[in-house]
Design a protein around this motif. Structure first.
Motif: not given
Length: 624
Positions: A230-233, A344-347
């Motif tokens: 969550q923090q990475l996002s 683009g996103d955390a994943g």
């Protein structure tokens, strides 16, 4: 004397398998008896002392069942296990072992009515037989997983099915673990208790469990994966500068094989704490069994490489105590990426930094920085390689017997859909994607980890590991291998580099140079898929070969006189150079006899033992 020795060995085995004396106290009340019930399958070490000790009251089944209809909820409640087993003796054995460890175990004899029992008893874990009458365990698992609130309920299979492929199918069906019968009591207790403990901790973090998900693991105090992701996002959405680090502890498979599940789990908890201390004040979470993720926000992105080296060095700086004052040094590799790398996103960021860690395995430093790749064709091949390495082993047995345990390490890659790819499928994809060196080093690093774990074993261990000539041609690879052998204090003779004859014929000069460097360290070499020819026979004199593995046709066509003559001639030529001969793909006694009469020194194949996941062959008793 032999009878007495057997009795002593039996007593030692009993001691090793009996749960710790105080294990059950963790859930016992203040007024509980001082001695737990002794399972019927365990012979007391001091029968008189046990007889004199107070015995806990045994409740009748009806009263025991009624008391459990409303089990307590919470992390301090006794662990509750539902045993689904149609074999009464097996069910009672598992129940007695779990009871002796302070757990509550409910037995149900068939697949019918399991869902009702789950709803009534609310078990923490299901211990299930694979083969149940009417509905097999895999189908029952799928049905359980479809029920609301049961997709995270731990399910552990207990079965005597020895087929590794069957075990993989079981895990792919939704099970969490697979224990092979006969299971050791300590192993059963460790597997069950660890699964339940982690499931309870995970359940406490779910939304609706006393409010919002917890940010920290209640057992370790470290941030949870959910929180760090969550923090990475948030950091990526806000354009925060900093870095992401993927840290992988090397030789995890070997550590688990050597020390067992429970000891390995304790070791990884210690490693997490040390990494967290050195990453402070940045967030660190454990991703899976042997990998960790660090999110460092607000740091200078030019300093990420130095930080990665520091994390890796601190992990291995001091040894970890694993059991009985035995210590082990852990090694790791680190891949890192800049948060400003356009993810683009955390994943996507996690996938990129994990892939970078694979590259770090090849480098002597063990650290790699993420570099963006735009090659679409390479990415298609890379998708095939995003599996879990599951090396397999096959013994190589001396026809006259011997004291050395020798295995060939075989490449297997488990895909996300549960299918397994063999070396013939994986290697072409790795070569097309430019990742063959990464893959080769990953397999070799695993083998070196096993050699390190077994280097003080009573029976010496040698491993044959196949490598590509493209990999051997890289100076960085040779530097890494020599450095690793020295760091781990491994005799080079325990490692046998296996190269294919077609590759050796094309890259003879490269192979000669590599052999020259490695032979000084004692590393030995094997030439595989050998077919007699003028060029192939010349290689026998040009390379410092310790072994020659004949092509498979020599065993499959052993009845042909021409084939037997070719085999005899190749064996004589190899023996004159000091190399020993391995006859492979030995499937029946007739082929073994033909190989033996031809003069081979070793045999390998399913007649000896099929490919498996353990190093458990009895070389002392293996004489052709």
């Amino acid at each position: 004397m032999a009878v007495q020795d057997n009795a002593v060995a039996s007593t030692r085995a009993t001691r090793a398998e009996t749960p710790p004396a105080d294990h059950w106290h963790r859930w016992a009340g203040a007024d509980a008896p001082a001695v737990p019930p002794v399972p019927s399958n365990v012979v007391p070490l001091n029968a008189a002392a046990v007889a004199a000790a107070p015995t806990p009251p045994v409740l009748p089944p009806s009263q025991w069942q009624n008391d459990m209809n409303h089990p307590p909820v919470g992390s301090d409640a006794p662990y509750r296990v539902l045993i689904v087993e149609d074999d009464r003796s097996q069910a009672l054995f598992a129940q007695s072992v779990l009871h002796g460890a302070g757990m509550e175990a409910i037995v149900h004899g068939d697949a019918e009515g399991v869902q009702q029992v789950i709803n009534e008893q609310r078990p923490d874990l299901i211990l299930m037989d694979l083969h149940l009458p009417g509905l097999d365990g895999m189908r029952l698992t799928a049905l359980i997983r479809q029920q609301p609130g049961q997709h995270l309920l731990p399910i552990v299979f207990l079965s005597g099915d020895p087929d590794p492929e069957r075990q993989f199918e079981v895990l792919d069906s939704g099970a969490d673990d697979f224990l092979s019968k006969p299971v050791r009591p300590r192993h059963l207790i460790a597997a069950v208790s660890n699964r339940i403990r982690r499931a309870r901790a995970q359940a406490a973090l779910q939304p609706g469990a006393q409010g919002a998900p917890a940010m920290n693991n209640p057992e370790t105090g470290l941030p949870t994966r959910h929180h760090v992701m969550q923090q990475l996002s948030t950091a990526l959405a806000q354009g925060t500068h900093g870095g992401l680090f993927f840290i992988e502890v090397a030789s995890a498979l070997g550590l688990r094989e050597r020390y067992g599940y429970a000891a390995f789990e304790r070791l990884m908890v210690q490693a997490a704490q040390r990494l967290a201390d050195n990453a402070h004040p940045h967030l660190l979470a454990r991703l899976n069994d042997n990998s960790f993720l660090v999110l460092a926000r607000g740091v200078d992105e030019e300093s990420l490489d130095a930080m990665a080296h520091r994390l890796r060095d601190e992990l291995s700086a001091r040894s970890f105590v694993i059991r009985d004052e035995e210590s082990v040094h852990l090694r790791g590799v680190v891949g890192h990426a800049q948060l400003s790398g356009g993810f683009g996103d955390a994943g996507t960021a996690l996938e990129a930094v994990e892939r970078t860690t694979l590259q770090a395995r090849l480098l002597p430093s063990g650290v790699a920085a993420h570099v963006r790749r735009e090659d679409v064709a390479a990415q298609e091949h890379l998708a095939m390689l995003e599996g879990q390495l599951e090396p397999a082993y096959q013994p190589i047995v001396a026809v006259a017997g011997g004291n050395t345990a020798q295995y060939q390490v075989l490449l297997r890659l488990r895909q996300a859909d549960g299918s397994a790819l063999n070396a013939g499928q994986v290697i072409p994809a790795a070569e097309a994607a430019g990742r063959i060196a990464d893959l080769d080093q990953q397999v070799l690093d695993h083998a070196l980890g096993l050699l390190e774990l077994y280097k003080h074993a009573t029976q010496p261990l040698s491993l044959f590991v196949s490598q590509s000539l493209r990999t051997l041609a890289r100076d960085a690879f040779a530097d890494w291998l020599l450095e690793t052998l020295q760091q781990r204090q491994l005799p080079g003779s325990t490692l046998v580099i296996d190269v294919r004859l077609p590759d050796a014929l094309i890259h003879t000069v490269t192979l000669q140079q590599f052999c020259s460097r490695m032979s000084a360290a004692g590393v030995r070499f094997c030439l595989s898929q050998f077919e007699p020819s003028a060029e192939a026979n010349a290689l026998l004199a040009q390379l410092p070969l310790a072994f020659v593995r004949m092509a498979g046709r020599f065993s499959s066509s052993h009845a042909n006189q021409q084939t037997r003559d070719e085999l005899r001639g190749a064996i004589d030529a190899a023996h004159r150079t000091g190399a020993m001969i391995i006859g492979q793909q030995i499937e029946d006694p007739q082929a073994a006899a033909a190989m033996w009469m031809g003069g081979v020194d070793f045999i390998q194949g399913n007649m000896v033992q099929s490919v498996g996941s353990e190093l458990n062959f009895d070389f002392h008793a293996a004489v052709l």
